[in-house]
Design a protein around this motif. Structure first.
Motif, PDB file in Angstrom:
ATOM      1  N   ILE A 149     -14.022  10.103   8.034  1.00 50.05           N
ATOM      2  CA  ILE A 149     -14.690   9.730   6.786  1.00 50.05           C
ATOM      3  C   ILE A 149     -15.594   8.526   7.076  1.00 50.05           C
ATOM      4  O   ILE A 149     -15.397   7.815   8.075  1.00 50.05           O
ATOM      5  N   THR A 150     -16.577   8.316   6.210  1.00 48.53           N
ATOM      6  CA  THR A 150     -17.497   7.188   6.405  1.00 48.53           C
ATOM      7  C   THR A 150     -17.147   6.005   5.516  1.00 48.53           C
ATOM      8  O   THR A 150     -17.626   4.893   5.741  1.00 48.53           O
ATOM      9  N   ALA A 151     -16.314   6.247   4.498  1.00 50.41           N
ATOM     10  CA  ALA A 151     -15.891   5.166   3.601  1.00 50.41           C
ATOM     11  C   ALA A 151     -14.549   5.537   2.989  1.00 50.41           C
ATOM     12  O   ALA A 151     -14.244   6.723   2.793  1.00 50.41           O
ATOM     13  N   ARG A 152     -13.727   4.532   2.707  1.00 53.24           N
ATOM     14  CA  ARG A 152     -12.423   4.788   2.098  1.00 53.24           C
ATOM     15  C   ARG A 152     -12.580   5.254   0.649  1.00 53.24           C
ATOM     16  O   ARG A 152     -13.435   4.768  -0.079  1.00 53.24           O
ATOM     17  N   SER A 153     -11.722   6.183   0.262  1.00 55.31           N
ATOM     18  CA  SER A 153     -11.680   6.610  -1.135  1.00 55.31           C
ATOM     19  C   SER A 153     -10.892   5.595  -1.959  1.00 55.31           C
ATOM     20  O   SER A 153      -9.910   5.007  -1.476  1.00 55.31           O
ATOM     21  N   GLY A 168       0.808  -1.218   0.000  1.00 55.81           N
ATOM     22  CA  GLY A 168       0.000   0.000   0.000  1.00 55.81           C
ATOM     23  C   GLY A 168       0.837   1.262   0.000  1.00 55.81           C
ATOM     24  O   GLY A 168       1.923   1.306   0.570  1.00 55.81           O
ATOM     25  N   CYS A 169       0.332   2.315  -0.662  1.00 53.60           N
ATOM     26  CA  CYS A 169       1.011   3.603  -0.645  1.00 53.60           C
ATOM     27  C   CYS A 169       0.554   4.402   0.586  1.00 53.60           C
ATOM     28  O   CYS A 169      -0.480   4.099   1.191  1.00 53.60           O
ATOM     29  N   PRO A 170       1.294   5.438   0.991  1.00 52.43           N
ATOM     30  CA  PRO A 170       0.937   6.189   2.191  1.00 52.43           C
ATOM     31  C   PRO A 170      -0.474   6.764   2.166  1.00 52.43           C
ATOM     32  O   PRO A 170      -1.176   6.735   3.181  1.00 52.43           O
ATOM     33  N   TYR A 171      -0.930   7.290   1.023  1.00 49.69           N
ATOM     34  CA  TYR A 171      -2.265   7.878   0.967  1.00 49.69           C
ATOM     35  C   TYR A 171      -3.341   6.813   1.199  1.00 49.69           C
ATOM     36  O   TYR A 171      -4.266   7.008   1.996  1.00 49.69           O
ATOM     37  N   CYS A 172      -3.236   5.702   0.502  1.00 49.08           N
ATOM     38  CA  CYS A 172      -4.264   4.666   0.622  1.00 49.08           C
ATOM     39  C   CYS A 172      -4.276   4.067   2.024  1.00 49.08           C
ATOM     40  O   CYS A 172      -5.344   3.740   2.563  1.00 49.08           O
ATOM     41  N   LEU A 173      -3.117   3.915   2.650  1.00 55.88           N
ATOM     42  CA  LEU A 173      -3.072   3.400   4.013  1.00 55.88           C
ATOM     43  C   LEU A 173      -3.691   4.388   4.996  1.00 55.88           C
ATOM     44  O   LEU A 173      -4.358   3.990   5.958  1.00 55.88           O
ATOM     45  N   ASN A 174      -3.473   5.680   4.757  1.00 51.04           N
ATOM     46  CA  ASN A 174      -4.032   6.694   5.661  1.00 51.04           C
ATOM     47  C   ASN A 174      -5.558   6.689   5.641  1.00 51.04           C
ATOM     48  O   ASN A 174      -6.202   7.182   6.581  1.00 51.04           O
ATOM     49  N   GLN A 175      -6.159   6.135   4.604  1.00 53.33           N
ATOM     50  CA  GLN A 175      -7.618   6.034   4.564  1.00 53.33           C
ATOM     51  C   GLN A 175      -8.148   5.188   5.724  1.00 53.33           C
ATOM     52  O   GLN A 175      -9.218   5.464   6.262  1.00 53.33           O
TER      53      GLN A 175
END
Length: 590
Positions: A195-199, A179-186
């Motif tokens: 947030i209510t759901a991951r982007s 995973g990349c940092p942005y996707c993991l931060n989700q």
């Protein structure tokens, strides 16, 4: 709006030093709070728009106990110097150098009271207090030179898209983690319920240069803007994370209303939107020859190869456990190499991340040892002045990206030249308010730079016995209240050239990772499109042409003390990945 009498912009190269001294020559500016427009804010700044002149003012926010004693003067000088002499070396004409403006404290208090009801509740713990601020062109409108002839436009409205692309570069060695940092931060955002759901947006899709992946990434941002996408109409936000899908439909209907009767409906308009944004991100609008950044920014490549490990500041056990969860859940980012057109805004930003990248585990190991003596003046004082440089920046851009080859490139450079380039510079009328020379300590072998000169360890010990500071002349909160043991511990800390350069590079990388791209559009009459600059004109069809401009913002130098916050964020990310995915895995197995 504000009625400002500010210092004039330089007519020449924006990176050349200006001649005014802000302390004695910068006048106070009048403030008409009732005409100012609250544009938005991030963690550090509140942005106020001035509609009558298409400019914005960025005001610094602070906690009650963190008010600047000089009204923010040192900070804005640092920001202007950093933009001129570091950031613009990478981004060229995609970034503009701000002006410094100054206000009366009573007017700042009135402004703060006026905008407070408009601010998000979670942001109100910080207030506008500094009297110095920075003034920028309003990037939600086209560049002024593109609007000299209003008869060429079909539409009276101007639309702007702001995107925070986030981190789109990782070295090959660190792409083994799925995973990349942005996707993991989700996962961390989801766990704390921001947030209510991951982007499904992934920066590596946007930075790929592959049109299908880029358009898919932009569409995912439309579905879940979070803090990464906003759409403006004539300077006002009309779509962001607080908006509904109906709001987006209305915005696109108005933006592409000339196509309303054509087939495809909403899906077609979303596709046209993604096509426009993708075209601007990949168009080589900036053509100027890049100037070179301070040479000290590249010194750390001499040792980078020795510090490759996981990119996160978290316990190895947590990293391994999170990796197991991600692979079992089949969550994986696509790390294919970037193939962006040279001199496009995304290519410039990607290279800024690539050239300045330093492993965060190594950075935190430095920071954890030296935090009591580190301050932002030490990090930035040499970078915000003009320095003599060599062709290292272009050499690094032309080389493959692995650290060993970067190190070989650097070996060709005389290291003594590098050391000389780090010496503290003389008093600068533009960016230093006092006449005292800066004091920097950079250890190399057994010799140290103090006040710009080399001294031996023996001389250094003598200085330390007399309590002469060796780590910068900007006072640190710990300075007046430490015990003798703490003083001795500080005195034994050695800030090497390697340490300083690594911290400088990392903080530049964070700036490149967190900045925003603003792309502005206005529809042209088809028969007038040929009269406009080809690099700014985008053709969607024979009947649909748009004039565009693109700029990069949010490029302020980051505080060295933000490193600890970054470490805690990494810990939270892995805790969240493990917690949420293990629950999903257990539920699925049942």
């Amino acid at each position: 709006m504000f009625f400002l009498e500010t210092t004039p912009a330089s007519a020449g190269d924006p990176r050349e030093e200006s001649s005014f001294d802000p302390e004695t020559s910068l006048p106070l500016t009048a403030l008409a709070v009732e005409d100012a427009i609250y544009r938005g804010e991030g963690n550090a700044n509140v942005v106020i728009a001035l509609p009558h002149e298409h400019t914005v003012i960025r005001f610094r926010k602070s906690l009650p106990g963190e008010v600047s004693p000089d009204g923010g003067r040192t900070r804005v000088q640092r920001e202007v110097g950093y933009a001129r002499n570091v950031v613009s070396c990478f981004l060229g004409s995609y970034v503009q150098i701000p002006e410094i403006v100054r206000y009366d404290a009573a007017d700042i208090a009135k402004l703060s009271d006026a905008v407070r009801p408009l601010r998000p509740e979670e942001r109100r713990h910080k207030e506008i207090t500094d009297t110095y601020a920075t003034k920028f062109p309003d990037y939600t409108f086209l560049d002024l030179h593109l609007e000299f002839d209003q008869t060429v436009f079909r539409s009276r409205s101007t639309f702007c898209v702001e995107i925070k692309p986030k981190q789109g570069y990782l070295p090959k060695a660190e792409q083994r983690f799925p995973g990349c940092p942005y996707c993991l931060n989700q996962y961390a955002k989801l766990r704390r319920k921001s947030i209510t759901a991951r982007s499904n947006y992934c920066p590596f899709d946007l930075f790929s240069g592959v049109e299908t992946r880029m358009k898919a990434a932009i569409e995912e941002l439309l579905k879940a803007p979070q803090n990464n996408l906003k759409i403006f109409k004539d300077g006002f936000v009309v779509y962001d994370q607080t908006s509904s899908p109906n709001d987006l439909e209305n915005v696109l209907d108005e933006w592409f209303r000339s196509e309303a009767t054509e087939s495809g409906g909403q899906a077609r308009r979303v596709d046209e939107f993604c096509t426009l944004v993708c075209a601007v991100l990949t168009r080589p609008i900036a053509q100027e020859q890049l100037k070179l950044p301070p040479i000290s920014l590249s010194r750390n490549f001499l040792f980078l190869a020795n510090h490759v490990s996981t990119t996160f500041c978290a316990a190895p056990g947590a990293v391994a456990r999170a990796e197991w969860c991600l692979r079992l859940a089949e969550k994986k980012c696509t790390f294919d190499g970037s193939d962006l057109p040279k001199n496009s805004v995304l290519e410039r930003m990607w290279n800024m991340q690539r050239v300045s990248y330093v492993n965060t585990t190594y950075i935190h190991s430095i920071y954890s040892k030296l935090a009591p003596v580190l301050n932002d003046d030490m990090i930035y004082s040499g970078l915000t002045k003009l320095n003599k440089t060599c062709n290292i920046f272009h050499a690094l851009l032309d080389q493959p990206t692995n650290a060993v080859q970067k190190m070989e490139t650097m070996k060709e450079i005389d290291f003594q030249t590098l050391l000389k380039s780090t010496r503290a510079q003389e008093h600068d009328d533009d960016f230093n308010g006092n006449s005292n020379a800066r004091s920097e300590c950079i250890l190399s072998a057994d010799r140290t730079f103090v006040n710009g000169g080399l001294v031996s360890q023996t001389e250094r010990s003598s200085n330390l016995d007399s309590r002469q500071p060796f780590y910068g002349n900007e006072s640190h909160p710990y300075d007046q209240r430490t015990s003798n043991d703490d003083d001795e511990r500080k005195a034994n800390m050695q800030i090497t050239a390697e340490h300083l350069s690594a911290l400088q590079m990392y903080l530049l990388f964070v700036t490149a990772r967190d900045c925003s791209i603003l792309m502005t559009f206005r529809e042209l009459h088809p028969n007038n499109a040929s009269r406009m600059p080809v690099e700014n004109t985008i053709k969607l069809s024979e009947q649909h042409y748009f004039l565009s401009s693109v700029r990069v913002s949010d490029l302020d130098p980051k505080s060295v003390h933000s490193i600890e916050k970054h470490r805690q964020r990494d810990v939270d990310i892995f805790d969240s990945v493990i917690s949420l995915l293990e629950e999903d895995i257990l539920f699925t197995n049942r």
